[in-house]
Design a protein around this motif. Structure first.
Motif, short mmCIF file in Angstrom:
data_model
loop_
_atom_site.label_atom_id
_atom_site.label_comp_id
_atom_site.label_asym_id
_atom_site.label_seq_id
_atom_site.Cartn_x
_atom_site.Cartn_y
_atom_site.Cartn_z
N HIS A 145 0.80 -1.23 0.00
CA HIS A 145 0.00 0.00 0.00
C HIS A 145 0.84 1.28 0.00
O HIS A 145 0.37 2.33 0.44
N SER A 146 2.07 1.21 -0.51
CA SER A 146 2.95 2.38 -0.46
C SER A 146 3.18 3.05 -1.80
O SER A 146 3.84 4.09 -1.85
N ALA A 147 2.70 2.49 -2.87
CA ALA A 147 3.03 3.01 -4.20
C ALA A 147 2.70 4.50 -4.32
O ALA A 147 1.57 4.93 -4.05
N GLY A 148 3.71 5.29 -4.69
CA GLY A 148 3.53 6.71 -4.93
C GLY A 148 3.38 7.56 -3.68
O GLY A 148 3.15 8.77 -3.78
N LYS A 149 3.52 6.98 -2.49
CA LYS A 149 3.25 7.71 -1.26
C LYS A 149 4.54 8.19 -0.58
O LYS A 149 5.61 7.62 -0.77
N SER A 150 4.37 9.23 0.22
CA SER A 150 5.44 9.63 1.14
C SER A 150 5.21 8.88 2.45
O SER A 150 4.09 8.81 2.95
N VAL A 151 6.28 8.30 2.99
CA VAL A 151 6.16 7.41 4.16
C VAL A 151 7.10 7.87 5.27
O VAL A 151 8.28 8.14 5.03
N LEU A 152 6.56 7.95 6.49
CA LEU A 152 7.34 8.31 7.68
C LEU A 152 7.33 7.12 8.63
O LEU A 152 6.27 6.69 9.08
N ASN A 153 8.52 6.61 8.92
CA ASN A 153 8.68 5.45 9.79
C ASN A 153 9.25 5.91 11.13
O ASN A 153 10.43 6.20 11.24
N LEU A 154 8.38 6.01 12.15
CA LEU A 154 8.76 6.55 13.46
C LEU A 154 9.20 5.43 14.39
O LEU A 154 8.63 4.34 14.36
N PHE A 155 10.17 5.70 15.26
CA PHE A 155 10.80 4.65 16.07
C PHE A 155 11.21 3.53 15.12
O PHE A 155 10.86 2.36 15.29
N GLY B 144 7.68 -1.19 -2.05
CA GLY B 144 6.32 -1.06 -2.56
C GLY B 144 6.12 0.12 -3.48
O GLY B 144 4.99 0.39 -3.91
N GLY B 145 7.19 0.85 -3.78
CA GLY B 145 7.09 1.95 -4.73
C GLY B 145 6.82 3.30 -4.12
O GLY B 145 6.35 4.22 -4.81
N ALA B 146 7.10 3.47 -2.82
CA ALA B 146 6.93 4.79 -2.20
C ALA B 146 7.82 5.81 -2.90
O ALA B 146 8.94 5.51 -3.29
N ARG B 147 7.33 7.04 -3.04
CA ARG B 147 8.14 8.06 -3.71
C ARG B 147 9.13 8.70 -2.74
O ARG B 147 10.09 9.34 -3.16
N GLU B 148 8.91 8.50 -1.43
CA GLU B 148 9.80 9.07 -0.43
C GLU B 148 9.63 8.27 0.86
O GLU B 148 8.52 7.96 1.27
N VAL B 149 10.76 7.91 1.50
CA VAL B 149 10.72 7.17 2.76
C VAL B 149 11.68 7.85 3.74
O VAL B 149 12.86 8.02 3.45
N ASP C 240 1.90 10.78 3.69
CA ASP C 240 0.72 10.00 3.29
C ASP C 240 0.52 8.76 4.14
O ASP C 240 -0.60 8.32 4.38
N LEU C 241 1.64 8.17 4.59
CA LEU C 241 1.57 6.95 5.39
C LEU C 241 2.58 7.07 6.53
O LEU C 241 3.76 7.33 6.30
N VAL C 242 2.10 6.91 7.76
CA VAL C 242 2.95 7.06 8.95
C VAL C 242 2.85 5.79 9.78
O VAL C 242 1.75 5.26 9.99
N LEU C 243 3.99 5.30 10.24
CA LEU C 243 4.05 4.13 11.12
C LEU C 243 4.56 4.57 12.49
O LEU C 243 5.64 5.14 12.58
#
Length: 338
Positions: free
Chosen positions: A148-158, A171-176, A241-244
């Motif tokens: 579920h990451s394609a094209g999304k900006s992703v923030l991985n906390l801790f 998964g194709g995230a545009r930014e991690v 777009d997606l935060v963990l």
């Protein structure tokens, strides 16, 4: 056959279909024995690629029992896994402690590579920290992120060793962006990135959680009375777009206290504000004493009060290699659609 061997045999038979499924997915990192639920409290046995990691938390294993377990698993899997035993019953599994039961072969302690969802991960049976470099009960969540990451900006906390970030990149995230306080954790995350050269480069930010997330959320950074705050990286206010959000059970710094039992809200509110409209926030709580129902209601109330009401939510449970007799596994994960 000893009661421990019988319990292990039952656990392996229970996993037969799962192990076949995981191998088909190019995954060779999984739990083979979850002692608290399968007949030997305080004992865990995990496969990490070519390595078998046995850990005891309540009492030491006898050498004969350890070697029996190793032989039984190798026969069952038709493999020659390298054995590492970490006796954590005295509260320490660090590399400088003496092996009193079993001295691991040098090959077992080398830097090795395990696989999950087709990705390569650094595995070390023993290192400067106490926990394995990949938490296996989060595998299903990493798989969801990859899907579920394609094209999304992703923030991985801790972020720990950045497994969720790696999954997002695959998964194709545009930014991690991986954020963690410990440079040692991020160093392993960088290794994981290098072990997957086909993936785009990830970002790594070494920072205490509170100043970082409060800057991203546009909130002021407060200090304890009479205390001068340490320096911290400056970040621009923005949303992802997606935060963990997968915090430890408890931690304290000059900027604040992480306390999943008493104050999950202080972690959750800024993470909600750093999640974009129509975005996804995945939040975790690994305290066994907290029930999913109570925690979920707390999370939903906090989101409402923060002005970021949840449109929909899904529970993500650990894989079948982490059985839970009461259907309340210690790791609880909620996928929130904002």
């Amino acid at each position: 056959m000893s009661s421990l061997n019988q319990a292990l045999r039952a656990a392996l038979d229970h996993r037969q279909d799962l192990i076949s499924e995981l191998h088909a997915q190019d995954t060779d990192c999984y739990r083979l024995f979850h002692g608290s639920q399968e007949g030997a409290g305080g004992l865990t046995i995990d496969r990490y690629g070519p390595q078998l990691l046995v850990q005891s938390f309540h009492q030491s294993l006898e050498t004969a029992d350890l070697l029996d377990l190793h032989q039984q698993i190798n026969q069952y899997l038709a493999l020659e896994l390298l054995l590492v035993y970490n006796d954590r019953s005295r509260g320490n599994s660090r590399i400088d402690r003496e092996d009193t039961v079993y001295r691991a072969e040098p090959a077992a302690l080398e830097d090795l590579v395990g696989h999950e969802w087709g990705l390569n991960y650094r595995v070390r049976g023993r290192h400067a920290g106490q926990d394995p470099l990949l938490f296996l009960d989060l595998r299903n969540t990493r798989g969801w992120v990859k899907e579920h990451s394609a094209g999304k900006s992703v923030l991985n906390l801790f972020a720990y060793t950045c497994g969720v970030g790696l999954s997002a990149a695959a998964g194709g995230a545009r930014e991690v962006c991986n954020l963690d306080f410990a440079e040692g954790n991020l160093a392993v995350g960088r290794e994981n990135g290098l072990l997957n050269p086909q993936l785009p480069t990830m970002q790594f930010v070494q920072s205490d959680y509170f100043p970082a997330i409060r800057q991203l959320a546009g909130l002021p950074i407060t200090q304890r009375r009479g205390q001068k705050l340490p320096s911290y990286p400056r970040l621009e206010q923005r949303q992802y777009d997606l935060v963990l959000l997968d915090p430890p059970a408890w931690a304290k710094s000059a900027f604040g206290t992480v306390d999943l039992l008493r104050d999950y809200q202080s972690l959750l509110k800024p993470a909600l504000l750093a999640t974009a409209d129509n975005g996804v926030l995945i939040c975790c709580n690994n305290l066994a004493k907290v029930s999913m129902e109570d925690w979920r209601e707390q999370v939903l109330r906090c989101a409402e009060k923060a002005g970021r009401p949840v449109r929909d939510w899904t529970i993500m449970t650990p894989g079948a290699d982490f059985p839970s007799q009461d259907q309340q596994p210690p790791l609880k994960t909620l996928i929130l659609q904002l």
